[in-house]
Design a protein around this motif. Structure first.
Motif, PDB file in Angstrom:
ATOM      1  N   SER A 163       0.826  -1.275  -0.078  1.00 44.52           N
ATOM      2  CA  SER A 163      -0.249  -0.017   0.014  1.00 44.52           C
ATOM      3  C   SER A 163       0.855   1.375   0.134  1.00 44.52           C
ATOM      4  CB  SER A 163      -0.887  -0.024   1.254  1.00 44.52           C
ATOM      5  OG  SER A 163      -0.118  -0.069   2.234  1.00 44.52           O
ATOM      6  N   GLY A 164       2.158   1.059   0.583  1.00 43.67           N
ATOM      7  CA  GLY A 164       2.854   2.283   0.728  1.00 43.67           C
ATOM      8  C   GLY A 164       3.285   2.840  -0.914  1.00 43.67           C
ATOM      9  N   PHE A 165       3.775   1.728  -1.452  1.00 43.21           N
ATOM     10  CA  PHE A 165       4.287   1.992  -2.819  1.00 43.21           C
ATOM     11  C   PHE A 165       2.953   2.587  -3.769  1.00 43.21           C
ATOM     12  CE2 PHE A 165       7.395  -0.982  -1.600  1.00 43.21           C
ATOM     13  CZ  PHE A 165       8.632  -0.081  -2.269  1.00 43.21           C
ATOM     14  N   ILE A 166       1.848   1.988  -3.506  1.00 42.04           N
ATOM     15  CA  ILE A 166       0.587   2.241  -4.320  1.00 42.04           C
ATOM     16  C   ILE A 166       0.161   3.824  -3.791  1.00 42.04           C
ATOM     17  CG2 ILE A 166      -2.179   2.160  -4.397  1.00 42.04           C
ATOM     18  CD1 ILE A 166      -1.488  -0.921  -4.064  1.00 42.04           C
ATOM     19  N   GLY A 167       0.216   4.154  -2.495  1.00 40.63           N
ATOM     20  CA  GLY A 167       0.105   5.623  -2.238  1.00 40.63           C
ATOM     21  C   GLY A 167       1.188   6.571  -2.756  1.00 40.63           C
ATOM     22  N   MET A 168       2.512   6.010  -2.841  1.00 34.37           N
ATOM     23  CA  MET A 168       3.448   6.896  -3.306  1.00 34.37           C
ATOM     24  C   MET A 168       3.098   7.197  -4.969  1.00 34.37           C
ATOM     25  SD  MET A 168       7.477   5.826  -4.039  1.00 34.37           S
ATOM     26  CE  MET A 168       8.160   6.432  -5.629  1.00 34.37           C
ATOM     27  N   ALA A 169       2.845   5.976  -5.808  1.00 41.18           N
ATOM     28  CA  ALA A 169       2.598   6.036  -6.998  1.00 41.18           C
ATOM     29  C   ALA A 169       1.299   7.035  -7.198  1.00 41.18           C
ATOM     30  CB  ALA A 169       2.365   4.672  -7.833  1.00 41.18           C
ATOM     31  N   LEU A 170       0.318   6.774  -6.594  1.00 38.58           N
ATOM     32  CA  LEU A 170      -1.085   7.744  -6.574  1.00 38.58           C
ATOM     33  C   LEU A 170      -0.694   9.078  -6.453  1.00 38.58           C
ATOM     34  CD1 LEU A 170      -3.895   5.264  -5.576  1.00 38.58           C
ATOM     35  CD2 LEU A 170      -3.676   6.150  -7.566  1.00 38.58           C
ATOM     36  N   SER A 171       0.094   9.309  -5.569  1.00 39.46           N
ATOM     37  CA  SER A 171       0.287  10.702  -5.071  1.00 39.46           C
ATOM     38  C   SER A 171       0.986  11.453  -5.930  1.00 39.46           C
ATOM     39  CB  SER A 171       0.981  10.804  -3.655  1.00 39.46           C
ATOM     40  OG  SER A 171       2.289  10.450  -3.881  1.00 39.46           O
ATOM     41  N   TYR A 172       1.809  10.583  -6.909  1.00 44.69           N
ATOM     42  CA  TYR A 172       2.578  11.361  -8.127  1.00 44.69           C
ATOM     43  C   TYR A 172       1.451  11.313  -9.150  1.00 44.69           C
ATOM     44  CZ  TYR A 172       7.476  11.370  -6.768  1.00 44.69           C
ATOM     45  OH  TYR A 172       8.673  11.665  -5.933  1.00 44.69           O
ATOM     46  N   CYS A 173       0.663  10.347  -9.413  1.00 42.26           N
ATOM     47  CA  CYS A 173      -0.134  10.157 -10.493  1.00 42.26           C
ATOM     48  C   CYS A 173      -1.395  11.309 -10.436  1.00 42.26           C
ATOM     49  CB  CYS A 173      -0.780   8.962 -10.663  1.00 42.26           C
ATOM     50  SG  CYS A 173      -1.640   8.535 -12.184  1.00 42.26           S
ATOM     51  N   LEU A 174      -1.776  11.627  -9.099  1.00 43.13           N
ATOM     52  CA  LEU A 174      -2.913  12.809  -9.000  1.00 43.13           C
ATOM     53  C   LEU A 174      -2.285  14.273  -9.542  1.00 43.13           C
ATOM     54  CD1 LEU A 174      -4.413  11.800  -5.778  1.00 43.13           C
ATOM     55  CD2 LEU A 174      -5.508  11.588  -7.898  1.00 43.13           C
ATOM     56  N   SER A 175      -1.091  14.256  -9.348  1.00 38.20           N
ATOM     57  CA  SER A 175      -0.389  15.494  -9.909  1.00 38.20           C
ATOM     58  C   SER A 175       0.025  15.327 -11.348  1.00 38.20           C
ATOM     59  CB  SER A 175       0.721  15.773  -8.863  1.00 38.20           C
ATOM     60  OG  SER A 175       1.858  15.050  -8.828  1.00 38.20           O
ATOM     61  N   LEU A 176      -0.307  14.266 -11.855  1.00 43.52           N
ATOM     62  CA  LEU A 176       0.355  14.289 -13.431  1.00 43.52           C
ATOM     63  C   LEU A 176      -0.099  15.369 -14.212  1.00 43.52           C
ATOM     64  CD1 LEU A 176       1.598  12.394 -15.478  1.00 43.52           C
ATOM     65  CD2 LEU A 176      -0.522  11.159 -15.776  1.00 43.52           C
ATOM     66  N   ASN A 177      -1.372  15.957 -14.108  1.00 39.40           N
ATOM     67  CA  ASN A 177      -1.791  16.810 -15.096  1.00 39.40           C
ATOM     68  C   ASN A 177      -1.209  18.271 -14.562  1.00 39.40           C
ATOM     69  OD1 ASN A 177      -3.538  16.909 -12.987  1.00 39.40           O
ATOM     70  ND2 ASN A 177      -5.237  17.634 -14.030  1.00 39.40           N
ATOM     71  N   ALA A 178      -0.782  18.340 -13.206  1.00 34.80           N
ATOM     72  CA  ALA A 178      -0.274  19.484 -12.924  1.00 34.80           C
ATOM     73  C   ALA A 178       1.324  19.489 -13.165  1.00 34.80           C
ATOM     74  CB  ALA A 178      -0.107  19.411 -11.205  1.00 34.80           C
ATOM     75  N   HIS A 179       1.692  18.553 -13.693  1.00 37.08           N
ATOM     76  CA  HIS A 179       2.922  18.577 -14.472  1.00 37.08           C
ATOM     77  C   HIS A 179       3.196  18.388 -15.985  1.00 37.08           C
ATOM     78  CE1 HIS A 179       5.170  18.650 -10.522  1.00 37.08           C
ATOM     79  NE2 HIS A 179       4.548  17.748 -10.233  1.00 37.08           N
ATOM     80  N   ILE A 180       2.178  17.464 -16.449  1.00 37.63           N
ATOM     81  CA  ILE A 180       2.109  17.413 -17.952  1.00 37.63           C
ATOM     82  C   ILE A 180       1.378  18.451 -18.540  1.00 37.63           C
ATOM     83  CG2 ILE A 180       0.868  16.336 -19.685  1.00 37.63           C
ATOM     84  CD1 ILE A 180       2.847  14.574 -18.845  1.00 37.63           C
ATOM     85  N   ILE A 181       0.643  19.388 -18.112  1.00 39.04           N
ATOM     86  CA  ILE A 181       0.028  20.366 -18.820  1.00 39.04           C
ATOM     87  C   ILE A 181       0.903  21.770 -18.549  1.00 39.04           C
ATOM     88  CG2 ILE A 181      -1.700  21.920 -18.504  1.00 39.04           C
ATOM     89  CD1 ILE A 181      -2.299  18.891 -19.303  1.00 39.04           C
ATOM     90  N   PRO A 182       1.538  21.775 -17.523  1.00 39.16           N
ATOM     91  CA  PRO A 182       2.533  23.048 -17.436  1.00 39.16           C
ATOM     92  C   PRO A 182       3.661  22.710 -18.282  1.00 39.16           C
ATOM     93  CG  PRO A 182       1.994  22.505 -15.190  1.00 39.16           C
ATOM     94  CD  PRO A 182       1.129  21.553 -15.971  1.00 39.16           C
ATOM     95  N   SER A 183       4.051  21.279 -18.470  1.00 38.82           N
ATOM     96  CA  SER A 183       5.116  21.127 -19.321  1.00 38.82           C
ATOM     97  C   SER A 183       4.860  21.551 -20.969  1.00 38.82           C
ATOM     98  CB  SER A 183       5.600  19.542 -19.290  1.00 38.82           C
ATOM     99  OG  SER A 183       6.291  19.258 -20.329  1.00 38.82           O
ATOM    100  N   VAL A 184       3.589  20.944 -21.218  1.00 37.42           N
ATOM    101  CA  VAL A 184       3.215  21.326 -22.692  1.00 37.42           C
ATOM    102  C   VAL A 184       2.972  23.050 -22.764  1.00 37.42           C
ATOM    103  CG1 VAL A 184       1.648  20.721 -24.383  1.00 37.42           C
ATOM    104  CG2 VAL A 184       2.455  19.065 -23.241  1.00 37.42           C
ATOM    105  N   GLN A 185       2.306  23.497 -21.791  1.00 39.77           N
ATOM    106  CA  GLN A 185       1.913  24.679 -21.815  1.00 39.77           C
ATOM    107  C   GLN A 185       3.282  25.820 -21.805  1.00 39.77           C
ATOM    108  OE1 GLN A 185      -0.744  25.843 -18.562  1.00 39.77           O
ATOM    109  NE2 GLN A 185      -1.648  27.615 -19.813  1.00 39.77           N
ATOM    110  N   SER A 186       4.118  25.334 -20.976  1.00 39.05           N
ATOM    111  CA  SER A 186       5.410  26.210 -20.843  1.00 39.05           C
ATOM    112  C   SER A 186       6.060  25.981 -22.235  1.00 39.05           C
ATOM    113  CB  SER A 186       6.006  25.635 -19.755  1.00 39.05           C
ATOM    114  OG  SER A 186       5.505  26.065 -18.485  1.00 39.05           O
ATOM    115  N   TRP A 187       5.980  24.849 -22.840  1.00 35.90           N
ATOM    116  CA  TRP A 187       6.710  24.509 -24.234  1.00 35.90           C
ATOM    117  C   TRP A 187       6.101  25.247 -25.159  1.00 35.90           C
ATOM    118  CZ3 TRP A 187      11.131  22.816 -25.960  1.00 35.90           C
ATOM    119  CH2 TRP A 187      11.236  22.320 -27.119  1.00 35.90           C
TER     120      TRP A 187
END
Length: 1493
Positions: free
Chosen positions: A1177-1201
């Protein structure tokens, strides 16, 4: 108490949960207290709506909507959705009543079903009142307030129900209905706040007609018929199309298949155009002034009033986005519990995945509309501010121009207005970030309890730490703006007068001055970049510090750490990490906008011309006078004790012709300016008079310095009037332009370039005269128009133009040519600010000694009074042989293509080229590599930090102290790498800025004059102002942002693939689709950005042109037409920007859907499809915590680009001018002139052939002659014969195609350009002064003492004028020398030549703008001071060259005659045949004997 039992029931018998009365129970949908609150709220809403219905039903006065009611898609959706919702509530309430009766035989307690009935009735009533056309709820304030209250209350119910469903694992039909009520409230709000169409259908409306272009004005600002009439599809798009940006698909598809041109981009809808926005701005400003709450209304309040509805709607979308994104950690907690086997029902994982996908889609939808709406608001604000600035500069007073130079006004539009336009985009970030932080703290409190205090303290300290940084940022930004203004003012002055700088060899000095100003600017640029670096360190490290502080607080408070609460907490931090990191950007934008708004407000509040509106107020028939002036004082300064003119009592009758003459600086031009209403301080003789200057009828004005627009000759002559072919031909004939136009490739349609660079001085003046004549005005004010033309042309113009074409018109002519004075009805002789006499020529000659002196000086100069009695005004015939056929053909081929080209721009995908160009500047690759390595280490460190936490959170063998200590140690190391990364980015930005500007400035100052002749000043200024500003501040940090967000986003994909490898089957297609979408977008976006850049240059050029010609525009009353053209240019610039940011939202919305698919797939895979077990569950929690912020990084990435791709266009544009083919090399190996060269001044021209451009015909065709040292050489010839080209070749402004010029046995092509030009002296035809002091304008290189300067000023007749000023040599000279007369400016240039003492001096019509008496004195001074020097005189006045040793007559680029004046008179030749009004033979015989006898 009995009533409460009836309502809630007996708590001893009821469920304990329903009888909970603590504060938390208010937020729990199943409690009695919550139901009581809901019923009370809905009862209040019911009463309000019933009151509205009853009031409307019995009211006789029917309030009709402003527009006919129509059933929009939103209204239909709202009606269906909310009626269904109301029926569902009612049905559920009735079903509960039936169940209660069946089971308990009672309906008590009431709260369970009563709340449902109230909700159902309220929603049904809401639905009825909204769709009812009779009630018109949408158009009443109470109805709008109720809809807002409903929205917030429904949001409260939705959030509390979501919390209950996700956290407490409870589910019921009522919870589902409460959640669904929130979308219903949104639809209701959209219906009660419909978008108002700003479309005027009333034919009598005058606001729009006021700014319509006049007949004859080209539709396109650049001329031609290339304007695009297609309106953006957004104007007619439906609700779903607007929400999904589907309306943009046709343009994106077109951009993918071909490069978009300006004509492919649709126009803005009417509501978004500059005209509509400006009228709305003016209306609000006027409204606030009338209300009188403030003496000067706040610009911010005016802007807010203009856009309050749009701000409210965008704020609503921002709220929805914050609420949806804040619910994500709750989903994470639920997923972890499902993974640990604690699911509430069998298919909970599938349900959660579906809800997560829908939530993310709603988040995307709301955020995209939020950003789109605020961008649109910013566009409108930018448009009306640009329009207001343009309108203001047309009315700016003379005193205000001292404070606000042309370069500063350019900055207000190209920099400040654009910065303020960016602010609405960031406005909602101020409160939404705060709200998101508060909601995150609530979730954190739910996860870690009292340890939240530690997180809150760190966040507060972080925010407090920004306060001093923000103050410093504000200070640095303000100082930077001031430094930019100063630098831009100087560089504008230098670029506009580059020819003068090259002639005087002052390029190096002015470049050094600009370099010095740039050093000061760079100091503040570095400070701003470092402050941005501090912000980045602070806010990138804050999540690390918050998590470390919170975990230690958990340890000390004894809060247990588990995978569920730890990663819920970390997920909350990750989600707010991006908003927190944006705080510095928000602060920076806020500070920049505040500084810019302050500057613009100061400009808009600057003093205006006070007398301009009165000058054409009267237009009565059968008037006794055409011009009436009664003033005791006329002064340019509002508080000046020294008036320019005194005791003026002037009456000019209709049809009268008045000449104005006098010495230079006496006030002749000031008198015309007073008539035009340009003088701020006019004191009447009779104080009872309201106005002291009256002008009856339409005015036409010809300025002393020709003002020519960029465009064709026809455009300049028509000047907005409709085309009348017969009248037009007659005007060309009267202005002696027929033959000139025949020599041009496409006649009057030939583009003549900025400031008329392709025309000679005489041609420009004749175009001005044609412009005035075509207007068919009543009053003509002509300010010495004949000084720039040769004697024959002057006589022809006087006969055909003044005496014939203007017969019956009122004419005031300023002139120094005494020959024309007898023909005037009256003559005003002005001396030292006083009109000494005003009468006929004969009367004035007999009564005024001063006038007699003027005429005698002229007679002494001319040598005969025969020409003073000029009475014959017959037309001078020009033989067709004067313009040789071959010359005509040559010019036709040489100008076969227009000189002013379409602005160059890159097209298609330029790849990495601009990035390489940027990084190759000043160790850029090194700094970029350091930043990349530092952030890579930061990402890896964060992964190790979180992996350590995930792997050991469930391990009881690892103590909590060790767990947290290792986590904290890794975080501390990461902060050091953040510090190094920030300084690397600051170094990158500073180094690139330093290098690019240095290269650009060097390239511009080394560019040949052909570059400036073919390039409008606005194009260059656009690069050195706005494009350079982007490179200075934005590119480096945006490049860093792209690097950071891209590396972070792809690291998340790697983590997801490692933990759940099957998700690669989703990730890989999604990544490919992301790349495809990005390329699809960039194909259109880059062309849109490039078009934005070119249209911005057009806007800047038009503004610069209008500033220079403001007086002429006002004189002709053409302010509205020029303002209309400016509005069109603003719209042309706004359209690509609008479609650019729309395309950006189009892309991001599709990318967010992709992220939602990846997130939902991963969540479903880890919790349902692939069994991991509780231990993982720790690894699942870690992965999901990253995954929930995916669009918070993907979108700024493409937007900034994508934003970087747009910003890097500025690098492309700067690069175009960083490598301009330069003039000849500064250093010529093996060839250095002697220190005192030239000694004799002998000049030998050997078979000189010159062409201006490659493949163009020769302008000089084999000139071969010798100028002996110390001789005085006169050069004469008709306009276009090659005189100016010969002088240009001497100064190497243009290089010979063949042949050479030898001075004192040295070929000038072997000498350094600076050394050559610095050893030659020149007095140019167009006298140029620079901002500064008198001393600086005479001796800018500071090579002479004050004593030497005073001696020179005495010789050139300027000593008295300067001694009258208190500051003496430190007296102010304004930009372009506007506070000195034209004659005084020419005397300044003469002073420079006297101070320089060159062995070779060139006089290019040096005394054209001064009176004959002064001319005579100065000619004697020149003969004395340069007795042993070689003097080359180019002249239109024949007397000017009468004492020369030899005269060179040039015709069609060839030598027609070259000999002594007497010998030329004794033979028939070209010189003798020149059609001059003077009797050449008599003239030269008389004066040759007078000068040499």
């Amino acid at each position: 108490m009995g009533v409460w039992i009836v309502f809630c029931g007996n708590c001893s018998q009821e469920n304990e949960k329903t009888c909970n009365y603590d504060i938390i129970s208010i937020f729990q949908p199943y409690t009695c207290i919550n139901h009581c609150l809901v019923i009370s709220a809905y009862l209040l809403l019911l009463l309000i709506f019933l009151h509205i219905i009853i009031y409307r039903s019995f009211s006789r006065k029917k309030i009709a909507p402003s527009q006919p009611k129509h059933f929009s898609p939103v209204l239909i959706c709202s009606a269906i959705y909310n009626s269904g919702l109301g029926l569902a509530y009612l049905g559920l309430g009735i079903w509960i009543i039936v169940e209660e009766l069946n089971e308990k035989r009672t309906i008590l307690p009431l709260h369970g079903w009563l709340v449902l009935l109230f909700q159902g009735f309220t929603w049904m009533l809401l639905d009825f009142t909204v769709i009812s056309e009779k009630l018109c709820l949408s158009y009443t304030r109470p109805g709008k307030l109720c809809s807002i209250a409903t929205f917030f209350f429904a949001g409260f119910l939705c959030l509390s129900s979501l919390w209950l469903a996700i956290v407490d694992k409870m589910a019921s039909v009522k919870i589902v209905l409460d959640i669904l009520s929130f979308p219903g409230a949104i639809l209701l709000l959209l219906c009660t706040f419909p978008k108002h169409k700003n479309v005027k259908t009333d034919p009598d409306t005058s606001h729009y007609a006021l700014y319509e272009p006049l007949q004859g004005e080209e539709a396109s600002p650049t001329g031609g018929n290339s304007s695009n009439d297609i309106v953006t599809p957004f104007a007619r798009a439906g609700f779903l199309s607007k929400m999904s940006f589907w309306w943009l698909n046709p343009l994106m598809k077109q951009g993918k298949h071909q490069n978009l041109s300006e004509n492919d981009i649709p126009q803005l809808q009417q509501a978004d155009r500059a005209q509509t926005c400006y009228l709305m701005f003016e209306e609000q400003l006027s409204k606030q002034k009338q209300e009188g709450r403030y003496e000067s209304p706040s610009m911010f309040s005016v802007i807010f009033s203009c856009h309050r509805k749009a701000i409210l709607i965008s704020g609503l979308f921002a709220l929805i986005k914050v609420l949806t994104v804040s619910s994500s950690p709750l989903f994470l907690k639920a997923f972890i519990e499902v993974a640990e086997g604690k699911s509430a029902f069998k298919y909970e994982g599938y349900a959660l995945a579906g809800l997560l996908f829908l939530g993310k889609c709603l988040e995307s939808l709301s955020e995209r509309q939020w950003f789109f709406q605020t961008r649109l608001i910013g566009l409108q604000v930018r448009s009306f501010l640009s329009a207001a600035i343009y309108q203001k500069q047309l009315r700016l007073s003379n005193a205000a121009k001292m404070t606000h130079s042309a370069g500063q006004i350019m900055n207000y539009v190209t920099v400040d207005a654009y910065r303020i336009g960016e602010f609405p985009y960031w406005f909602h970030q101020i409160w939404s970030t705060t709200l998101q932080l508060c909601l995150a703290l609530v979730i954190v409190y739910y996860s870690v309890g009292l340890a939240t205090v530690a997180a809150l303290v760190v966040i507060i300290l972080t925010v407090l730490a920004t306060s001093p940084v923000a103050k410093l940022q504000h200070k640095y930004q303000s100082e930077l703006m001031v430094a930019q203004d100063t630098r831009l003012k100087t560089i504008t002055e230098a670029l506009a007068n580059m020819k003068v700088l090259k002639l005087y060899a002052w390029e190096k000095h002015f470049k050094n001055v600009i370099d010095g100003l740039r050093k000061e600017e760079l100091k503040w640029i570095l400070a701003v970049l470092i402050q941005k670096g501090y912000y980045l360190i602070l806010f990138w490290s804050s999540p690390i510090l918050v998590s470390v502080a919170t975990f230690w607080a958990c340890y000390f408070f004894g809060v247990p750490l588990s995978a569920s609460n730890v990663f819920t907490f970390l997920a909350s931090l990750r989600i707010v990490q991006e908003p927190i990191r944006m705080i510095p950007d928000v602060a920076g934008v806020f500070i920049e906008a505040k500084v810019s708004l302050t500057r613009i407000v100061k400009f808009l509040e600057a003093p205006e011309l006070q007398n301009r509106d009165e000058r054409q107020k009267y237009n009565e028939e059968d008037l006794e006078q055409s011009i009436l002036i009664r003033a005791s004082e006329i002064s340019w300064e509002t508080n000046s004790d020294k008036a320019s003119l005194r005791n003026i009592n002037l009456v000019v009758k209709p049809g009268e012709k008045v000449a104005i003459c006098g010495e230079f600086g006496s006030g002749k031009s000031t008198l015309l300016a007073a008539i035009l209403g340009e003088i701020p301080n006019i004191i009447g003789i009779l104080m009872s008079l309201n106005f002291h200057v009256h002008v009856y009828g339409k005015i036409a004005y010809v300025s002393q310095t020709a003002w020519i627009q960029t465009g064709s000759i026809r455009d300049n002559i028509l000047f907005g009037s409709p085309m009348d072919p017969n009248r037009y031909k007659e005007v060309l004939r009267k202005c002696s332009l027929v033959k000139d136009l025949e020599m041009l490739p496409i006649g009057d349609l030939t583009e003549i370039g900025e400031r008329g660079v392709t025309l000679s001085g005489g041609q420009k003046q004749r175009v001005q005269l044609a412009r005035a004549l075509y207007q068919d005005a009543d009053v003509y004010l002509l300010d010495d128009p004949f000084s720039a033309v040769d004697a024959h042309t002057a006589t022809s113009l006087f006969n055909d133009y003044v005496m014939e074409a203007l017969s019956g018109k009122t004419v005031l002519l300023v002139t120094h040519q005494v020959d024309f004075l007898p023909a005037f009805n009256s003559i005003l002789f002005i001396s030292e600010g006083h009109v000494l006499r005003g009468s006929t020529y004969d009367q004035l000659l007999g009564s005024s000694q001063e006038f007699q002196n003027l005429v005698n000086a002229h007679n002494e100069t001319v040598g005969s009074q025969k020409h003073a009695k000029y009475a014959s005004f017959q037309e001078s015939k020009t033989s067709t042989g004067e313009i040789q056929k071959n010359y005509e053909e040559q010019l036709r081929s040489s100008l076969g293509d227009q000189l002013i080209k379409q602005e160059e721009r890159e097209s298609g995908n330029t790849g990495l080229k601009p990035y390489i160009q940027y990084l190759s500047q000043n160790k850029g690759f090194l700094y970029f590599f350091l930043a990349t390595i530092c952030h890579l280490i930061f990402i890896v460190g964060q992964l190790i930090q979180n992996y350590w936490l995930a792997a050991n959170i469930q391990d009881s063998n690892i103590s909590r102290v060790k767990l947290i200590a290792v986590y904290s140690g890794i975080g501390s190391i990461l902060v050091l790498f953040l510090l190094l990364r920030a300084f690397s980015v600051a170094g990158l930005g500073f180094g690139a800025s330093l290098s690019i500007f240095s290269t650009l400035l060097g390239s511009l100052f080394r560019a040949p004059m052909s570059f400036y002749d073919s390039t409008p000043l606005g194009r260059i200024l656009g690069r050195v102002s706005s494009d350079m500003n982007v490179v200075d501040i934005d590119v480096a940090y945006k490049l860093s942002s792209v690097l950071v967000s891209t590396m972070t986003a792809y690291s998340i994909y790697v983590i997801l693939a490692i933990i759940t490898w099957p998700v690669l089957f989703v990730i890989i297609p999604m990544v490919c689709l992301t790349i495809i979408l990005q390329r699809y977008y960039l194909a259109s976006a880059k062309e849109l950005m490039r078009t934005d850049g070119t249209t911005k240059s057009l806007l800047a050029s038009h503004l610069a042109e209008s500033i220079a010609g403001a007086m002429t525009i006002r004189a002709f009353g053409e302010e509205d037409r020029f303002f209309s053209k400016n509005l069109d240019l603003i719209d042309k610039n706004a359209s690509p920007y609008f479609h650019g940011f729309s395309a950006n939202e189009w892309l991001i919305q599709r990318l967010e859907v992709i992220c939602a698919v990846v997130l939902s797939s991963f969540a479903l895979a880890t919790t349902t499809l692939i069994p991991f077990g509780a231990s993982a569950s720790g690894f699942i929690g870690m992965a999901l915590s990253y995954c929930l912020s995916l669009n918070a990084h993907i979108i700024p990435s493409v937007q900034s680009w994508c934003l970087l791709e747009n910003l890097v266009v500025s690098v492309e544009r700067l690069e175009q001018y960083m490598h301009i083919p330069s003039e000849a090399s500064q250093v010529v190996e093996g060839h250095r002139q002697m220190h005192n060269w030239p000694v004799v001044g002998k000049m030998k021209i050997c078979d000189l052939k010159v062409r201006h451009r490659a493949n163009a015909p020769l302008v000089l065709q084999g000139i071969r002659c010798t100028f002996e040292g110390g001789h005085k050489i006169g050069i004469v010839g008709r306009t276009g014969s090659g005189k100016t080209t010969l002088i240009s070749a001497l100064f190497r402004l243009v290089e010979p195609t063949e042949g050479k010029i030898i001075i004192d046995e040295i070929d000038i092509s072997t000498i350094r350009l600076h050394d050559l030009r610095s050893r030659l002296g020149i007095i140019p035809q167009d006298p140029t002064l620079f901002s500064g002091s008198v001393r600086y304008n005479i001796d800018p290189l500071s090579e002479h003492t004050d004593k030497e300067i005073w001696e020179v000023l005495e010789k050139c007749q300027l000593q008295d004028a300067i001694q009258e000023k208190e500051e003496g040599l430190d007296s102010l000279v304004r930009q372009d020398g506007s506070n000195w007369s034209m004659g005084q400016r020419q005397l300044f240039c003469l002073g420079r030549a006297l101070l320089k003492r060159s062995q070779i001096l060139v006089l290019d019509e040096a005394t054209a703008s001064i009176d004959n008496a002064t001319d005579y004195v100065l000619q004697k001074t020149l003969r004395k001071e340069f007795a042993h020097c070689t003097v080359i005189t180019v002249a239109h006045r024949i007397p000017t060259v009468m004492d020369c040793n030899k005269v060179l007559a040039i015709s069609d680029g060839k030598i027609a005659e070259y000999d002594e004046p007497l010998k030329l008179m004794n033979k028939e030749g070209s010189f003798h045949g020149l059609p001059c009004i003077y009797n050449i033979r008599h003239l030269f015989l008389c004066h040759y004997s007078w000068f040499h006898g």
